[in-house]
Design a protein around this motif. Structure first.
Motif, PDB file in Angstrom:
ATOM      1  N   ALA A 143      18.459   1.248  -1.217  1.00 57.08           N
ATOM      2  CA  ALA A 143      18.762   2.238  -2.253  1.00 57.08           C
ATOM      3  C   ALA A 143      17.547   2.536  -3.117  1.00 57.08           C
ATOM      4  N   SER A 144      16.816   1.504  -3.528  1.00 54.61           N
ATOM      5  CA  SER A 144      15.658   1.755  -4.391  1.00 54.61           C
ATOM      6  C   SER A 144      14.507   2.385  -3.601  1.00 54.61           C
ATOM      7  N   ALA A 145      14.399   2.050  -2.313  1.00 57.34           N
ATOM      8  CA  ALA A 145      13.329   2.613  -1.482  1.00 57.34           C
ATOM      9  C   ALA A 145      13.533   4.098  -1.217  1.00 57.34           C
ATOM     10  N   TYR A 199       0.855  -1.197   0.000  1.00 61.39           N
ATOM     11  CA  TYR A 199       0.000   0.000   0.000  1.00 61.39           C
ATOM     12  C   TYR A 199       0.889   1.246   0.000  1.00 61.39           C
ATOM     13  N   ASN A 200       2.085   1.115   0.548  1.00 60.29           N
ATOM     14  CA  ASN A 200       3.048   2.218   0.600  1.00 60.29           C
ATOM     15  C   ASN A 200       4.090   2.116  -0.514  1.00 60.29           C
ATOM     16  N   GLY A 201       3.889   1.217  -1.471  1.00 61.51           N
ATOM     17  CA  GLY A 201       4.781   1.125  -2.613  1.00 61.51           C
ATOM     18  C   GLY A 201       5.880   0.083  -2.496  1.00 61.51           C
ATOM     19  N   TRP A 202       5.860  -0.712  -1.448  1.00 58.89           N
ATOM     20  CA  TRP A 202       6.883  -1.749  -1.283  1.00 58.89           C
ATOM     21  C   TRP A 202       6.649  -2.903  -2.237  1.00 58.89           C
ATOM     22  N   ASP A 246       9.925   3.608   7.802  1.00 61.01           N
ATOM     23  CA  ASP A 246       9.322   3.268   9.094  1.00 61.01           C
ATOM     24  C   ASP A 246       7.830   2.944   8.975  1.00 61.01           C
ATOM     25  N   TYR A 247       7.317   2.861   7.751  1.00 60.00           N
ATOM     26  CA  TYR A 247       5.882   2.711   7.506  1.00 60.00           C
ATOM     27  C   TYR A 247       5.263   1.526   8.254  1.00 60.00           C
ATOM     28  N   LEU A 248       5.788   0.339   8.060  1.00 59.70           N
ATOM     29  CA  LEU A 248       5.185  -0.842   8.693  1.00 59.70           C
ATOM     30  C   LEU A 248       5.326  -0.789  10.208  1.00 59.70           C
TER      31      LEU A 248
END
Length: 122
Positions: free
Chosen positions: A77-79, A67-70, A95-97
């Protein structure tokens, strides 16, 4: 709470819309073109999450991250690469999850949790 602190007028740093912070590409069919309209925003977000959960075989943790793009195999690096682009806030919240599961879902302010706080670089 995680997405907008329940603010139906919220617009995210990457252009995400409304209470559930849906991306503009999901706004087709919004009433009067208003992607923030609460019922549309909620239905669209729930449909996206439901479809994502089904495609992940019921893996709720993976689906919450997506949902946050993971995605599987994502690297640090890509995140965080978007911080060097014209849309710094488009990077993943590292820190989303943690904020979601150990914060908001347990009744705590998830914004105070985390170890990276990488969105603060923006």
């Amino acid at each position: 709470m995680q997405e907008s602190t329940c603010n139906p007028s919220a617009v995210g740093g990457g252009g995400e819309q409304g209470m559930f912070q849906i991306t503009v590409d999901k706004c087709g069919g919004a009433p009067n073109g208003d992607c923030k309209e609460v019922n549309f925003n909620m239905r669209t977000a729930m449909k996206y999450f439901s479809d994502t959960l089904a495609s992940n075989g019921g893996d709720a943790f993976l689906s919450m991250g997506q949902y946050n793009g993971w995605q599987r195999g994502m690297t640090f690096a890509s995140a965080t690469a978007a911080q060097y682009s014209s849309c710094c806030r488009c990077q993943n919240n590292l820190d989303y999850l943690h904020q979601l599961t150990n914060g908001w879902m347990q009744g705590f302010n998830g914004n105070n949790f985390g170890t990276y706080f990488n969105l603060r670089t923006c």
